[in-house]
Write a protein that holds these residues in place. Structure first.
Motif, PDB file in Angstrom:
ATOM      1  N   LEU A  83      92.087  -9.397 -31.723  1.00  0.00           N
ATOM      2  CA  LEU A  83      92.136  -9.805 -33.173  1.00  0.00           C
ATOM      3  C   LEU A  83      93.047 -11.227 -33.290  1.00  0.00           C
ATOM      4  CD1 LEU A  83      91.902  -9.201 -36.179  1.00  0.00           C
ATOM      5  CD2 LEU A  83      94.166  -8.024 -36.048  1.00  0.00           C
ATOM      6  N   TYR A 133      92.829  -3.938 -40.521  1.00  0.00           N
ATOM      7  CA  TYR A 133      93.396  -4.455 -39.529  1.00  0.00           C
ATOM      8  C   TYR A 133      94.944  -3.974 -40.087  1.00  0.00           C
ATOM      9  CZ  TYR A 133      89.119  -6.495 -38.037  1.00  0.00           C
ATOM     10  OH  TYR A 133      87.824  -6.614 -37.630  1.00  0.00           O
ATOM     11  N   LYS A 166     101.977  -3.893 -36.102  1.00  0.00           N
ATOM     12  CA  LYS A 166     102.884  -3.710 -34.847  1.00  0.00           C
ATOM     13  C   LYS A 166     103.339  -4.937 -34.171  1.00  0.00           C
ATOM     14  CE  LYS A 166     100.106   0.464 -33.825  1.00  0.00           C
ATOM     15  NZ  LYS A 166      99.217   1.241 -32.766  1.00  0.00           N
ATOM     16  N   TRP A 167     102.798  -6.013 -35.004  1.00  0.00           N
ATOM     17  CA  TRP A 167     103.252  -7.191 -34.151  1.00  0.00           C
ATOM     18  C   TRP A 167     104.301  -7.636 -34.810  1.00  0.00           C
ATOM     19  CZ3 TRP A 167      98.205 -10.440 -35.456  1.00  0.00           C
ATOM     20  CH2 TRP A 167      97.137 -10.060 -34.713  1.00  0.00           C
ATOM     21  N   LYS A 212      84.640  -6.768 -31.783  1.00  0.00           N
ATOM     22  CA  LYS A 212      86.010  -6.292 -31.747  1.00  0.00           C
ATOM     23  C   LYS A 212      86.483  -6.237 -30.171  1.00  0.00           C
ATOM     24  CE  LYS A 212      86.605  -3.941 -36.065  1.00  0.00           C
ATOM     25  NZ  LYS A 212      86.696  -2.934 -36.798  1.00  0.00           N
ATOM     26  N   GLU A 255      97.207  -1.460 -39.688  1.00  0.00           N
ATOM     27  CA  GLU A 255      97.841  -0.925 -38.818  1.00  0.00           C
ATOM     28  C   GLU A 255      98.032  -1.528 -37.552  1.00  0.00           C
ATOM     29  OE1 GLU A 255      97.317   3.432 -36.234  1.00  0.00           O
ATOM     30  OE2 GLU A 255      96.120   3.004 -38.002  1.00  0.00           O
ATOM     31  N   GLU A 256      97.130  -2.517 -37.208  1.00  0.00           N
ATOM     32  CA  GLU A 256      97.322  -3.021 -36.047  1.00  0.00           C
ATOM     33  C   GLU A 256      98.238  -4.190 -35.972  1.00  0.00           C
ATOM     34  OE1 GLU A 256      94.864  -5.959 -32.695  1.00  0.00           O
ATOM     35  OE2 GLU A 256      93.676  -4.764 -34.427  1.00  0.00           O
TER      36      GLU A 256
END
Length: 357
Positions: A294, A195, A201-202, A290, A197-198
């Motif tokens: 997340l 996770y 971005k946060w 999924k 990569e996701e």
């Protein structure tokens, strides 16, 4: 010197209630008593209040009719309204919220409760107006106002959080603890490829802070259910489950009123999906795997952990090891299996946070 005291109208056809309310509030606010809805609108032509405490059951024009007229008039539609009522059924409360009331106080009311709810609501309204003013000018003031806006956003979240916890008397400290658990969990998640990569971005400041709003929808749940001294029956549980969808609606409402609302994007997903389950048996959408954002899968673990280790009216607190065992046993059913593995790496830190409270 200009009078800066807030103005509050009390509308009630019972003289004793007007007298009690005025005596409770006059030390802190300018109070305008009105014995009827007709008198309310007569005073509104001369004075615009900061808040209206509006009785529901009145002759000639009841509170529901009065708030409809207020919301239809551009001069009065933004005035906050708290209903005062002897009714204690959930349907009546929901009708009031649908018409635009911001809170309910059941009569006979206690002085401290009345003052606290009024104080919280007025603070929220002031900060909401301040935030909207800043957001409208964000494009030309972005550099000099970034820090101020960020602090204001946090203040709004903190105030709403206080309001939720003040109403839900059985979950003291839950919101701040889950926020700390969540930071520990997501910090560890950066070490996992699945996770990474996701979450890279946060905006982590927005993500962790917005988690405070995961139970904001409980504001709309009647006190009879929210603070029931025992386990909810099936019908009550169905009502309690609506706090997820109400939370989404409340967050969307704030987002629609501001130009700068990126700090609420995570809150929207967390509020709406933290009770979904990996196997699809959760609510409100029955999402699985999924397909659950997340944010919601992370929040599910910290929310359940805190519920397990905390005492509730219907259960004793489990110890840390028992709670961890339940979470690990439910990997692949309730929880994302990968996130449970992440949890296992940091569960000792969870225990430390728990023990600090």
């Amino acid at each position: 010197m200009k009078n800066t005291r807030k103005k509050i109208f009390i509308v009630d056809d019972v003289p004793a209630n007007l007298s009690i309310g005025r005596n409770l509030l006059k030390e802190f606010y300018d109070v305008y008593p009105a014995p009827s809805a007709a008198k309310l609108f007569e005073i509104l032509e001369k004075v615009i209040p900061d808040l209206v405490l509006l009785d529901i059951d009145m002759p000639e024009m009841d509170g529901y009719q009065a708030i409809k007229i207020m919301k239809a008039d551009t001069r009065f539609r933004d005035i906050p309204v708290i209903f005062l009522t002897a009714k204690d059924d959930e349907a009546s409360e929901m009708e009031g919220f649908d018409l635009g009331a911001l809170d309910y106080i059941t009569k006979p009311f206690s002085g401290p409760l009345l003052l606290r709810r009024i104080s919280n609501l007025l603070l929220i309204e002031q900060q909401k107006h301040d935030l909207k003013d800043y957001a409208d000018n964000l494009e030309v003031k972005v550099k000099e106002k970034t820090d101020e806006i960020y602090n204001l956003q946090n203040a709004i979240l903190a105030t709403v959080t206080d309001l939720v916890e003040f109403r839900d008397k059985s979950t003291g400290g839950h919101i701040i603890r889950t926020q700390r658990y969540l930071k520990v969990l997501v910090d560890e998640l950066f070490n996992w490829e699945e996770y990474k990569e996701e979450i890279e971005k946060w905006n982590m400041d927005f993500f962790v802070t917005s988690a405070q709003l995961h139970d904001v929808g409980k504001i709309a749940i009647t006190d009879l259910i929210l603070n029931k001294p025992g386990k909810l029956d099936p019908e009550e549980f169905e009502i309690m489950k609506t706090h997820t969808t109400v939370g989404v609606e409340a967050t969307e409402r704030i987002m629609n009123e501001t130009k700068e609302h990126s700090f609420l994007l995570h809150a929207l997903l967390i509020a709406g999906t933290h009770h979904e389950k990996w196997d699809g048996s959760g609510y409100p959408g029955g999402l699985s795997g999924k397909n659950i954002p997340l944010e919601g899968r992370l929040m599910a673990i910290v929310d359940v952990y805190d519920a397990l280790v905390s005492e509730r009216p219907y259960k004793k607190a489990f110890d840390h090891e028992k709670a961890c065992g339940i979470i690990e046993e439910n990997a692949g059913s309730h929880f994302d299996p990968t996130l449970v593995e992440v949890f296992k790496k940091v569960k000792d830190m969870f225990e430390k946070i728990k023990n600090d409270f």
